[in-house]
Design an enzyme around this catalytic site. Structure first.
Site, mmCIF file in Angstrom:
data_model
loop_
_atom_site.group_PDB
_atom_site.id
_atom_site.type_symbol
_atom_site.label_atom_id
_atom_site.label_comp_id
_atom_site.label_asym_id
_atom_site.label_seq_id
_atom_site.Cartn_x
_atom_site.Cartn_y
_atom_site.Cartn_z
ATOM 1 C CG ASN A 62 -2.020 -0.700 1.094
ATOM 2 O OD1 ASN A 62 -2.581 -1.306 -0.096
ATOM 3 N ND2 ASN A 62 -2.954 -0.953 1.828
ATOM 4 C CD GLU A 126 -5.582 -1.955 -3.964
ATOM 5 O OE1 GLU A 126 -5.786 -3.414 -3.660
ATOM 6 O OE2 GLU A 126 -5.393 -1.330 -2.948
ATOM 7 C CD1 TRP A 216 -8.757 -5.933 7.910
ATOM 8 C CD2 TRP A 216 -7.860 -4.463 9.232
ATOM 9 N NE1 TRP A 216 -7.828 -5.129 7.258
ATOM 10 C CE2 TRP A 216 -7.036 -4.385 8.158
ATOM 11 C CE3 TRP A 216 -7.483 -3.622 10.423
ATOM 12 C CZ2 TRP A 216 -6.274 -3.592 8.133
ATOM 13 C CZ3 TRP A 216 -6.607 -2.791 10.292
ATOM 14 C CH2 TRP A 216 -5.766 -2.758 9.040
ATOM 15 N NE ARG A 247 -10.243 -4.217 6.072
ATOM 16 C CZ ARG A 247 -9.779 -2.975 5.551
ATOM 17 N NH1 ARG A 247 -10.660 -2.017 5.002
ATOM 18 N NH2 ARG A 247 -8.671 -2.405 5.488
ATOM 19 C CG ASP A 349 -8.494 -8.137 -2.717
ATOM 20 O OD1 ASP A 349 -7.342 -7.985 -2.617
ATOM 21 O OD2 ASP A 349 -9.516 -7.887 -2.413
ATOM 22 C CG HIS A 386 -4.594 1.150 7.529
ATOM 23 N ND1 HIS A 386 -5.544 1.797 6.824
ATOM 24 C CD2 HIS A 386 -4.682 -0.167 6.696
ATOM 25 C CE1 HIS A 386 -5.962 1.331 5.925
ATOM 26 N NE2 HIS A 386 -5.512 -0.110 5.588
ATOM 27 C CB SER A 433 3.348 -4.349 4.438
ATOM 28 O OG SER A 433 3.173 -4.039 2.913
HETATM 29 O O1 SFD Z 1 -5.202 -3.174 2.481
HETATM 30 C C1 SFD Z 1 5.479 -9.839 19.835
HETATM 31 N N1 SFD Z 1 -1.860 -4.199 6.345
HETATM 32 C C2 SFD Z 1 -1.602 -3.794 4.953
HETATM 33 N N2 SFD Z 1 -0.314 -3.265 4.297
HETATM 34 C C3 SFD Z 1 -0.064 -3.308 3.110
HETATM 35 O O2 SFD Z 1 1.085 -2.854 2.499
HETATM 36 N N3 SFD Z 1 -0.921 -3.730 2.091
HETATM 37 C C4 SFD Z 1 -2.216 -4.298 2.523
HETATM 38 O O3 SFD Z 1 -2.936 -4.919 1.621
HETATM 39 C C5 SFD Z 1 -2.617 -4.152 3.774
HETATM 40 N N4 SFD Z 1 -3.880 -4.722 4.264
HETATM 41 C C6 SFD Z 1 -3.812 -5.369 5.298
HETATM 42 C C7 SFD Z 1 -2.708 -5.297 6.345
HETATM 43 C C8 SFD Z 1 -3.128 -5.955 7.405
HETATM 44 C C9 SFD Z 1 -3.983 -7.061 7.652
HETATM 45 C C10 SFD Z 1 -3.954 -7.611 9.094
HETATM 46 C C11 SFD Z 1 -4.839 -7.000 6.671
HETATM 47 C C12 SFD Z 1 -4.726 -6.406 5.499
HETATM 48 C C13 SFD Z 1 -5.944 -8.340 6.744
HETATM 49 C C14 SFD Z 1 -1.073 -3.661 7.161
HETATM 50 C C15 SFD Z 1 0.319 -4.072 7.446
HETATM 51 O O4 SFD Z 1 0.242 -5.527 7.545
HETATM 52 C C16 SFD Z 1 0.821 -3.505 8.709
HETATM 53 O O5 SFD Z 1 1.037 -1.989 8.523
HETATM 54 C C17 SFD Z 1 2.111 -3.910 9.000
HETATM 55 O O6 SFD Z 1 2.338 -5.292 9.063
HETATM 56 C C18 SFD Z 1 2.758 -3.212 10.378
HETATM 57 O O7 SFD Z 1 4.179 -3.946 10.736
HETATM 58 P P1 SFD Z 1 4.827 -4.038 12.317
HETATM 59 O O8 SFD Z 1 5.989 -4.439 12.124
HETATM 60 O O9 SFD Z 1 4.481 -2.767 13.045
HETATM 61 O O10 SFD Z 1 3.588 -4.975 12.867
HETATM 62 P P2 SFD Z 1 3.241 -6.657 12.548
HETATM 63 O O11 SFD Z 1 3.969 -6.883 11.063
HETATM 64 O O12 SFD Z 1 2.028 -7.057 12.946
HETATM 65 O O13 SFD Z 1 4.535 -7.240 13.723
HETATM 66 C C19 SFD Z 1 4.259 -7.378 14.824
HETATM 67 C C20 SFD Z 1 5.460 -8.524 15.496
HETATM 68 O O14 SFD Z 1 5.327 -8.469 16.761
HETATM 69 C C21 SFD Z 1 5.106 -9.527 17.362
HETATM 70 N N5 SFD Z 1 4.800 -9.551 18.785
HETATM 71 N N6 SFD Z 1 6.651 -10.258 20.024
HETATM 72 C C22 SFD Z 1 7.516 -10.612 21.208
HETATM 73 N N7 SFD Z 1 6.485 -10.276 22.347
HETATM 74 C C23 SFD Z 1 5.284 -9.655 22.142
HETATM 75 N N8 SFD Z 1 4.706 -9.361 23.488
HETATM 76 C C24 SFD Z 1 4.752 -9.455 20.849
HETATM 77 N N9 SFD Z 1 3.625 -8.992 20.584
HETATM 78 C C25 SFD Z 1 3.633 -9.011 19.417
HETATM 79 C C26 SFD Z 1 4.173 -10.359 16.646
HETATM 80 O O15 SFD Z 1 4.042 -11.696 16.593
HETATM 81 C C27 SFD Z 1 4.737 -10.039 15.111
HETATM 82 O O16 SFD Z 1 5.812 -10.634 14.685
HETATM 83 S S1 SFD Z 1 -5.160 -3.804 3.702
HETATM 84 O O17 SFD Z 1 -6.380 -4.547 4.143
HETATM 85 O O18 SFD Z 1 -5.053 -2.782 5.037
HETATM 86 P P1 AMP Z 2 -8.053 -0.928 2.728
HETATM 87 O O1 AMP Z 2 -8.269 -2.167 1.985
HETATM 88 O O2 AMP Z 2 -9.131 -0.152 2.934
HETATM 89 O O3 AMP Z 2 -7.232 -1.142 3.718
HETATM 90 O O4 AMP Z 2 -7.431 0.024 1.525
HETATM 91 C C1 AMP Z 2 -6.284 -0.347 0.825
HETATM 92 C C2 AMP Z 2 -5.581 1.142 0.400
HETATM 93 O O5 AMP Z 2 -6.652 1.687 -0.293
HETATM 94 C C3 AMP Z 2 -5.327 2.098 1.526
HETATM 95 O O6 AMP Z 2 -4.061 2.661 1.330
HETATM 96 C C4 AMP Z 2 -6.636 3.013 1.662
HETATM 97 O O7 AMP Z 2 -6.382 4.356 2.135
HETATM 98 C C5 AMP Z 2 -6.937 2.941 0.295
HETATM 99 N N1 AMP Z 2 -8.603 2.957 0.031
HETATM 100 C C6 AMP Z 2 -9.222 2.309 0.389
HETATM 101 N N2 AMP Z 2 -10.497 2.850 -0.199
HETATM 102 C C7 AMP Z 2 -10.415 4.135 -0.750
HETATM 103 C C8 AMP Z 2 -11.293 5.177 -1.206
HETATM 104 N N3 AMP Z 2 -12.642 4.593 -1.148
HETATM 105 N N4 AMP Z 2 -10.799 6.042 -1.814
HETATM 106 C C9 AMP Z 2 -9.133 6.168 -1.658
HETATM 107 N N5 AMP Z 2 -8.430 5.461 -1.146
HETATM 108 C C10 AMP Z 2 -9.138 4.190 -0.823
#
Ligand code: SFD
Ligand code: AMP
Length: 634
Positions: A62, A126, A216, A247, A349, A386, A433
């Site tokens: 993203n 995207e 989520w 969602r 997806d 996010h 990510s």
């Molecule tokens: O679109 C301990 N995210 C998305 N990012 C994207 O780039 N594209 C997408 O398509 C994304 N989408 C999405 C995303 C997340 C999820 C769950 C879904 C969909 C369903 C967001 C990214 O994943 C997110 O921004 C990053 O992963 C954040 O990175 P970070 O490093 O801050 O968190 P992490 O990856 O979750 O890792 C955390 C680690 O810590 C460990 N942990 N270890 C030891 N002791 C403890 N007490 C601990 N507590 C946690 C965990 O095990 C883990 O390894 S979309 O839908 O939004």
């Molecule tokens: P999401 O699946 O909602 O996590 O969205 C994935 C990426 O698309 C994120 O960067 C969001 O900010 C962006 N996004 C989702 N929906 C919209 C929308 N309606 N308009 C603009 N950006 C969006």
């Protein structure tokens, strides 16, 4: 708990959490560590091949700015993030990540992550900032690089980090326990980099009964980053900025690909598009109501207004979008082929990142090309990466940060030697990510420099470590002591099991801090009552009991959630306005207030056990015109 072995590990840089930010940190730290003779150790409570938010994979990256191709500038990205967060953002941090993120994406590709390409070999976007990937194995690819860089002997998996070790305002390590063996760990370090993700299940989820636990964001991200930094005495920022994603209903499938790639509309039960019918509402939230794209929380808000008026259900018009794209083909054969391709892209997806949604579609006979699917606003999450912003207040980069945002080491919190990245660091939203991985790299480089410039091994007070061992293992001792007093070990006058404790926390947050049940609304009076109840919950946290190691993990996850909850409630109470109506609505302060165009920070003092609430000014690093104060900033 005499039989628990105590294991002591001495290192220089300790990375706690091996998710996206932690893996980025490992890769970068390994490089700089060689030059400086610094030892790096990574600890995760899970197995990093499939840990954290990316465990199931993702279908998009993203954050990709496309600097080299001249697609966008760093300023474009900063403008986008600032607008989406209604003006509350650390531009120096967002810019620093944006100027480095593309190189991380190129590394992912080099390591084997398949990124979609068009016929000319260009990345398939995207949306403006998002790239499509075949990302089921995204985390496996990234963690392999981290393992290769650090060496497997320097990685401790299945060790849950509970709390920091400190010496005044200096971090000296961390303590935790193995979730598989009876071992208590003491890690001594010169610097600690926190990357344990955000917090899920602080609020009561929509899913209940047969769907309980489904969320989520990953349920195992349980507020450990927030707890660790708060307990160390670090200043926190944006603790009020929760994220509520829209969602697909009940299995939380993402909407980004539908809105951006397939250009789908969402309509209410009457077939109306709330983004059009509710447009006048946006005038109340200027200047952010007028920016493009419309901020995520305002998109939520327009949808919620329809829901509050009884105009649901809300549908993502998948059938309309797919048919429209296929109809764009001039030849019927091509249109049929395109329809098939779109159908499989739609399923992929979900299969790439939210498998349960594909299962729910299959289980409810959904054919996305033929039938619309319901969407809904999820319960609140804490995630700095996010469209939320919660996390620690960290130093910016020297060349970009205004004076008051820079204190010597990039990404270091206000506690000496304590660095943060990903969901753990605040006010730098939309890292996702790729940006989290990048921030991990930047923070690690800075943390290695800190180790090299502070070669003395900080002292760890053995009494502090011993007291922590007793406290951390106490839930098991308490269970052993009292379990025989009732016929059902879940009910006991002398202890509370972690699941019941979690339900209590979630109920408080849901009803008083604006969860799903209260339609994301709250007020000063409700928040004050919520704080009283959290106070009592905190007392009862001393009585948490664990039957085994797994429950011990659950006990500490819930204590971590509770502290995240408290920081949240205190900060919503502090910010006397409604700034993100689609995230939470303060019914007693229902609009934007120019006096609150500031960061709302907080700090818990471990010595006095008092909270301090702090306003910090927002400084722009790019000239920005604000309709709020009518003058150019810079
Ligand atoms: O679109 C301990 N995210 C998305 N990012 C994207 O780039 N594209 C997408 O398509 C994304 N989408 C999405 C995303 C997340 C999820 C769950 C879904 C969909 C369903 C967001 C990214 O994943 C997110 O921004 C990053 O992963 C954040 O990175 P970070 O490093 O801050 O968190 P992490 O990856 O979750 O890792 C955390 C680690 O810590 C460990 N942990 N270890 C030891 N002791 C403890 N007490 C601990 N507590 C946690 C965990 O095990 C883990 O390894 S979309 O839908 O939004
Ligand atoms: P999401 O699946 O909602 O996590 O969205 C994935 C990426 O698309 C994120 O960067 C969001 O900010 C962006 N996004 C989702 N929906 C919209 C929308 N309606 N308009 C603009 N950006 C969006």
């Amino acid at each position: 708990m005499g039989k628990f072995e105590t294991v002591e590990v001495n290192t220089d840089l300790l990375i706690v959490g091996g998710g996206m930010a932690g893996c980025g940190a490992a890769v970068e730290a390994a490089y700089w560590a060689k030059q400086h003779g610094v030892k790096v150790t990574l600890v995760d409570k899970a197995a990093i091949d499939r840990s954290g938010a990316v465990a199931m994979g993702l279908s998009a990256i993203n954050q990709y700015v496309g600097l080299k191709d001249g697609q966008n500038t760093v300023k474009d990205y900063v403008d986008y993030v600032r607008n989406d967060l209604m003006g509350i953002t650390r531009e120096d941090l967002v810019a620093d990540i944006a100027r480095h993120v593309d190189s991380s994406v190129h590394l992912f590709e080099k390591w084997g992550l398949p990124i979609w390409k068009d016929e000319e070999g260009n990345y398939v976007h995207e949306g403006r900032w998002q790239l499509m990937i075949n990302g089921e194995s995204y985390k496996v690819v990234v963690s392999e690089a981290a393992k290769n860089a650090l060496g497997i002997d320097n990685i401790y998996e299945r060790v849950c980090i509970v709390a920091p070790l400190t010496d005044g305002n200096r971090v000296t390590g961390a303590v935790g326990f193995s979730v598989r063996e009876e071992k208590f760990y003491i890690f001594r370090a010169k610097a600690v980099l926190v990357s344990m993700g955000g917090a899920v299940h602080v609020f009561k989820p929509r899913s209940s009964g047969e769907g309980m636990g489904r969320a989520w964001y990953p349920p195992w991200n349980s507020g450990s980053s927030a707890y660790f930094t708060i307990a160390a005495g670090a200043e926190m920022t944006c603790q009020e900025v929760r994220f509520i994603p829209v969602r697909f209903k009940d299995a939380y499938g993402p909407v980004g690909a539908w809105f951006l790639l397939f250009k789908a509309r969402a309509t209410n039960g009457l077939g109306e598009n709330y983004m059009e019918t509710r447009k006048p509402e946006l005038n109340k939230w200027v200047p952010y109501g007028h920016v493009k794209p419309c901020p995520a929380n305002l998109r939520n808000w327009l949808m919620l207004l329809d829901v509050f008026d009884g105009k649901g259900p809300i549908f993502m018009r998948t059938e309309e979008a797919i048919q429209k794209i296929a109809a764009g083909e001039d030849d019927p054969k091509k249109a049929k082929k395109r329809l098939k391709e779109l159908e499989s892209e739609a399923w992929e997806d979900f299969l790439d990142m939210t498998i349960s949604q594909a299962i729910l579609w299959a289980g409810t006979n959904v054919e996305p090309e033929a039938k619309a699917s319901e969407i809904a606003a999820a319960e609140p999450y804490f995630i700095g990466s996010h469209s939320g912003a919660s996390g620690a207040w960290v130093s910016g980069p020297e060349d970009l940060a205004p004076e008051q945002y820079f204190w010597g080491y990039e990404y270091m919190s206000t506690v000496e030697g304590l660095f943060c990245a990903g969901d753990a660091s605040g006010a730098s939203s939309h890292k996702f990510s790729s940006g989290s991985f990048t921030e991990g790299r930047l923070a690690a480089k800075s943390a290695v420099r800190y180790c090299a410039e502070h070669p003395e091994q900080p002292a760890v007070d053995p009494a502090q470590a011993e007291a922590m061992r007793e406290r951390i293992l106490r839930p098991m001792a308490l269970f052993e002591q009292h379990k025989g007093e009732t016929t059902d070990a879940t009910i006991n006058a002398n202890y509370i099991r972690p699941k019941m404790f979690m339900f209590r926390l979630q109920k408080i947050m849901d009803e008083y801090a604006g969860g799903v049940t209260s339609q994301f609304r709250t007020s000063k009076a409700l928040l004050e009552r919520g704080l009283d109840l959290i106070g009592m919950l905190k007392e009862d946290a001393e009585k948490l009991a664990a039957a085994d190691l797994h429950e011990l993990l659950r006990c500490w996850e819930n204590i971590h959630r509770m502290w995240q909850a408290e920081a949240h409630v205190r900060t919503i109470l502090f910010r006397n306005e409604t700034r993100w109506p689609g995230y939470y609505f303060r019914s007693d302060t229902p609009g934007l207030d120019p006096d609150w165009q500031v960061f709302a920070n907080c700090r818990y003092d471990p010595a006095t056990k008092e909270w301090e609430m702090i306003k910090r000014p927002i400084e722009s690093i790019f000239p920005v015109y604000s309709e709020l104060n009518g003058e150019a900033g810079g």
